[in-house]
Scaffold this motif. Structure first.
Motif, PDB file in Angstrom:
ATOM      1  N   UNK A   1      -1.335   6.057   2.440  1.00 21.28           N
ATOM      2  CA  UNK A   1      -2.704   5.516   2.358  1.00 21.28           C
ATOM      3  C   UNK A   1      -3.464   5.681   3.680  1.00 21.28           C
ATOM      4  N   UNK A   2      -2.769   5.445   4.786  1.00 21.42           N
ATOM      5  CA  UNK A   2      -3.433   5.574   6.083  1.00 21.42           C
ATOM      6  C   UNK A   2      -3.911   6.994   6.341  1.00 21.42           C
TER       7      UNK A   2
ATOM      8  N   UNK B   1       0.829  -1.220   0.000  1.00 21.41           N
ATOM      9  CA  UNK B   1       0.000   0.000   0.000  1.00 21.41           C
ATOM     10  C   UNK B   1       0.859   1.264   0.000  1.00 21.41           C
ATOM     11  N   UNK B   2       0.310   2.334  -0.564  1.00 18.60           N
ATOM     12  CA  UNK B   2       1.021   3.608  -0.639  1.00 18.60           C
ATOM     13  C   UNK B   2       1.393   4.100   0.755  1.00 18.60           C
TER      14      UNK B   2
ATOM     15  N   UNK C   1      -4.675   9.107   4.045  1.00 16.37           N
ATOM     16  CA  UNK C   1      -5.759   9.419   3.099  1.00 16.37           C
ATOM     17  C   UNK C   1      -7.100   8.927   3.643  1.00 16.37           C
ATOM     18  N   UNK C   2      -7.168   7.691   4.089  1.00 14.22           N
ATOM     19  CA  UNK C   2      -8.471   7.147   4.515  1.00 14.22           C
ATOM     20  C   UNK C   2      -8.983   7.805   5.794  1.00 14.22           C
ATOM     21  N   UNK C   3      -8.094   8.374   6.582  1.00 14.87           N
ATOM     22  CA  UNK C   3      -8.549   9.043   7.804  1.00 14.87           C
ATOM     23  C   UNK C   3      -8.839  10.523   7.562  1.00 14.87           C
ATOM     24  N   UNK C   4      -8.560  11.007   6.370  1.00 14.49           N
ATOM     25  CA  UNK C   4      -8.801  12.416   6.058  1.00 14.49           C
ATOM     26  C   UNK C   4      -7.698  13.328   6.550  1.00 14.49           C
TER      27      UNK C   4
ATOM     28  N   UNK D   1      -4.497  13.565   5.376  1.00 16.05           N
ATOM     29  CA  UNK D   1      -3.477  14.017   4.428  1.00 16.05           C
ATOM     30  C   UNK D   1      -3.800  15.436   3.973  1.00 16.05           C
TER      31      UNK D   1
END
Lengths: 151, 753
Positions: free
Chosen positions: B29-30, B25-26, B32-35, B37
């Motif tokens: 990525x973590x 995974x990028x 990004x999914x939690x908002x 970034x």
């Protein structure tokens, strides 16, 4: 209104809910991609319903519960989705993902029989330009099976 | 992130867990999914001002006057800038690339005329609307694609309305066409496609101590740094561009002027400046895929052997040339597809118009010419009663073979045969008759196949180089600064996988940084399918230098100990570059003209099969699935590679069925996402990707680029499937229900009302 469980005051009731979330509260996980309700990047939950926060005035959310992408970790479906989106490598630039997270979490939270078709419909208001949706759909289906919602 | 194991040995002969070939995974990525970034447009600073752009409402006009007085007088306005405020009012050194801010003439609706900075966004936009421009309208050039019979009465640039031409021929095409058993001609039109990166252009800039720092998406930070320096009259060293995280690019951030606007405003106001373009501005003013009108003729003998490919293409670059000549060059090279034929010809023209400014877009001139060629191949197969996959197979260019137009060798890593076979062996293709037999009522079922080729890198003679820098710290932590930049591909994750395996170290000892002109040595563009190939190779080379130093220090010793010795000895820092290889032999191209044609030494390909249904009554198309076989060499990060393929196919679907930026006499008909349709999750069928085994000898661990070629075969495969389903072969993209309905009615002998 409550945002992610916390009472919020001091905002302009005539401002877009999106601007209150991003600028007044500094919660910049919610994105703006078009400002006219077409792309879904600004999707939040309003009393559990996914809405485009660019189309809602803050005053219309008064007395209601707003959940943004940052607040999804506290619900089981949201937490599972986070994990599955990462594990499936279902995201690329990630700019649409907060909206997808919100729409898909709502779908998993209130759907008994989650199918590929139901997932595609649930996220059809969220435009993603990077992924072609295949991995996003797989990730949501896996998260659904983990929460017992996948038929 | 886990704590690094500092006791790890300096090297092992083979890493315990090889990273290359793993789906990782990028890195972000973590976040990004939690908002969490923070993208370039999420950035804020204290004292920040907000910007807006005043844009032309005319497609072509002299500017008689630009009156900013009412905007300046508006409360809360901090600065209003026009062309006279730009020290060097050009986007680069070629005037044909246009001004930063139009000051004499506008050539497109949406062209920037003035910039405003104010205390908040609403004030900035309100003030921008108060700027009064007096226009003297000029005749509009609709261009050869939109208006093929137009006789333009004005020139948009001093040299006329032709921005560039390219022509080349091999063998005797006319003789081959004249004697062939079968000639199939396709006359295609492909439309202006908008990138629709979900994050519209924007970011922030700050002026501090004579230097400007810009946070703004860019696919070519080094180029943008020079554009900013040129416009502001600064040294490039006084411009720093930090170009990620950013929400998508696909070519749109190659020539984006927003970094220049930001820098200009920060320089004038001496305050942090924020600008984020609206979707409407981006739709109207942003670059597009060049619309093309292409006529292709193929000559085939009774045994199904191609005796000629003849293409003539006209491209519309809009008011400015930017990458137009390079796009046309790529069209020329790929016009013969992945096929071997003794006779080939390409004649191409790229012309100016007052339509949308066209620029780079994933595929870069290939989707436009491949569409007609592939459709002609499918149609020829039908006429000869041959399997369309078999017709292609008989004519394939093999690894090590010579390019049909230019005659240079295509490299030994090319896997067209295996790629075509991987797609053709899929049940979608093998069971196409059973699929067609299941047609019910007006819904007619069809299956189509298509193949495409795309070069990797900028092409020969262009001096295309990627670089990497590495520093090892006393605690054994390794930092690598590498380009090309990341615009959503998780490229730094893949660079880290390469680094880990060269060094024989766990990946968590290595950090990779991209997209910062201050720290990353200039590495060219995130474009031309070159990032993994060239950036990865530079990372491989810089890591090999450290690996040699570690080996010299003695195998098996703790990394921390060896790292401390290297630091003490002044051997902690390394730099490497990877010049992309030129062709081994220029073939028919005169050596002095190598850069003019810029043939590639490395190619990839993709074969796709589309299964669909067409409603014979309404013209509606329902996609049921796409199979995408792709020749990527060794996939460093297969999950990420598959993601690139799926995203490329979805953009190919949009190009084929939905996406068209429309103008009428230079005025936009399309204005935003409400009338520019991109495929949603319900429009896009399941996509199955097959990574074809291969090995590119010049690439890092055998890898090569693949993210562009996957866009190309989708449209011709869809059109061929429509042809198989209905007998109507659509030649105008996108194939909207209305266009298809009209064609179906015509085929039925009904004259349109």
């Amino acid at each position: 209104m409550n945002v992610n469980g916390t009472a919020v005051t001091g905002y302009d009731a005539g401002a877009r809910l999106l601007d209150v979330i991003r600028e007044h509260l500094g919660l910049r996980g919610t994105k703006e991609g078009c400002g006219v309700g077409e792309c879904g990047s600004c999707t939040v939950l309003l009393d559990g319903e996914p809405v485009c926060s660019c189309l809602v005035l803050a005053g219309q959310a008064e007395g209601r519960e707003v959940t943004t992408v940052e607040g999804l970790a506290s619900c089981p479906a949201g937490a599972r989705l986070r994990e599955q989106l990462v594990d499936h490598q279902a995201l690329q630039c990630g700019y649409c993902i907060p909206g997808v997270m919100v729409s898909a979490t709502a779908h998993l939270s209130r759907t008994e029989e989650v199918t590929e078709e139901s997932v595609r419909t649930a996220i059809s208001g969220n435009l993603c330009r990077c992924t072609g949706y295949t991995k996003l759909v797989s990730a949501v289906l896996t998260a659904a099976s983990d929460t017992g919602a996948h038929s | 992130m886990t704590t690094p194991d500092t006791t790890h040995a300096a090297r092992t002969s083979t890493p315990a867990v090889p990273m290359v070939g793993r789906s990782v995974p990028a890195d972000d990525a973590g976040a990004i999914v939690s908002g969490a970034l923070s993208y370039v447009t999420d950035r804020r600073a204290s004292g920040m001002v907000w910007a807006a752009v005043h844009r032309s409402v005319h497609p072509h006009a002299h500017l008689r006057s630009v009156d900013t007085s009412r905007a300046v007088a508006e409360s809360g306005v901090i600065a209003v800038l026009t062309g006279v405020d730009v020290p060097n009012n050009h986007l680069g050194s070629d005037p044909a690339n246009g001004p930063v801010l139009a000051d004499q003439v506008v050539r497109q609706v949406g062209e920037a005329i003035a910039l405003v900075a104010a205390v908040d966004e609403a004030t900035a936009r309100r003030a921008a609307a108060l700027i009064q421009v007096e226009y003297e309208p000029l005749p509009v050039v609709s261009g050869p694609v939109t208006a093929p019979d137009e006789v333009a009465s004005v020139s948009l640039h001093p040299g006329g309305n032709v921005a560039g031409t390219i022509g080349f021929r091999s063998g005797d095409v006319d003789a081959a066409l004249g004697t062939a058993e079968l000639v199939v001609e396709m006359d295609t039109v492909t439309s202006a496609q908008e990138h629709v990166a979900i994050e519209t252009p924007g970011g922030m800039a700050e002026w501090d101590l004579g230097k400007v720092t810009i946070w703004c998406g860019s696919q070519n930070p080094g180029l943008h740094r020079r554009l900013v320096a040129h416009a502001l009259g600064l040294d490039a060293d006084d411009v720093r561009l930090i170009s990620n995280p950013v929400g998508g690019a696909f070519g749109s951030r190659n020539d984006d002027p927003v970094p220049v606007y930001l820098a200009l405003l920060a320089w004038h106001t001496r305050r942090p400046v924020h600008l984020h373009l609206s979707r409407e501005e981006t739709t109207v003013a942003g670059p597009k895929r060049h619309p093309y009108r292409t006529r292709v003729r193929i000559a085939v003998d009774g045994a199904g052997m191609l005796s000629a490919i003849d293409s003539r293409a006209i491209a519309d670059t809009g008011p400015y040339v930017t990458s137009g000549r390079y796009v046309l060059k790529t069209s020329a090279e790929m016009s013969v597809g992945p096929y071997a034929t003794p006779n080939a010809r390409f004649d191409g023209t790229v012309a100016y118009s007052n339509n949308a400014n066209a620029g780079a877009f994933r595929g870069f001139g290939v989707p436009q010419v491949a569409f007609g060629l592939e459709l002609a191949m499918s149609r020829a197969a039908e006429r000869l009663r041959l399997d369309p996959a078999e017709l292609r197979r008989r004519n394939l260019l093999r690894a090590g073979g010579r390019h049909s137009l230019y005659g240079h060798p295509v490299g030994h890593g090319f896997r067209a045969v295996e790629t075509l076979d991987a797609a053709a062996e899929h049940p979608f293709w093998r069971e196409r008759e059973a699929w067609a037999a299941g047609s019910v009522g007006p819904w007619r079922r069809g299956t189509g196949i298509a193949l495409a080729i795309k070069g990797v890198g900028m092409g020969s003679g262009r001096g295309d180089i990627a670089r990497a820098r590495l520093i090892v710290a006393t605690d054994g932590q390794i930092n690598i600064w590498a380009g090309p930049n990341h615009t959503g591909q998780a490229i730094e994750t893949s660079y880290r996988q390469v680094a880990a395996d060269v060094l024989g170290l766990p990946a968590d000892r290595i950090r990779v940084h991209v997209g910062d002109t201050e720290l990353v040595p200039e590495s060219g563009a995130t474009a031309a399918s070159r990032s993994m190939y060239a950036g990865g190779a530079a990372v491989e080379r810089v890591c090999a230098q450290l690996r040699a130093a570690l080996d010299e220090a003695g195998a098996g010793r703790p990394l921390q100990e060896v790292a401390a010795e290297l630091v003490a000895a002044g051997r902690a820092e390394y730099e490497a570059e990877f010049p992309l290889p030129d062709v081994a032999d220029p073939g028919r191209i005169p050596p002095e003209a190598l850069a003019e044609y810029a043939p590639h030494a490395v190619y990839g390909c993709s074969a796709q099969v589309v299964r669909l249904e067409v409603n014979r009554l309404t013209g509606e198309v329902r996609l049921h699935g796409v199979v995408c076989a792709v020749d990527a060499g060794v996939a460093i990060n297969p999950g990420a590679t598959i993601g690139q393929a799926e995203g490329g196919v979805a953009q190919g679907i949009g190009f084929a069925l939905f996406e068209e930026y429309r103008v009428h006499e230079g005025r936009p008909v399309t204005t935003g996402l409400e009338n520019y349709l991109v495929p949603t999750a319900v429009d896009t069928p399941p996509i199955e990707t097959i990574l074809v085994p291969g090995y590119e000898g010049t690439g890092p661990f055998g890898a090569k680029g693949m993210s562009e070629v996957v866009v190309v075969p989708t449209a011709p495969a869809i059109a061929a499937a429509i042809g198989a389903a209905t007998g109507v072969w659509p030649q105008h993209l996108p194939v909207t229900p209305e266009r298809l309905w009209t064609a179906l009615r015509a085929a039925d002998g009904v004259v349109a009302a």
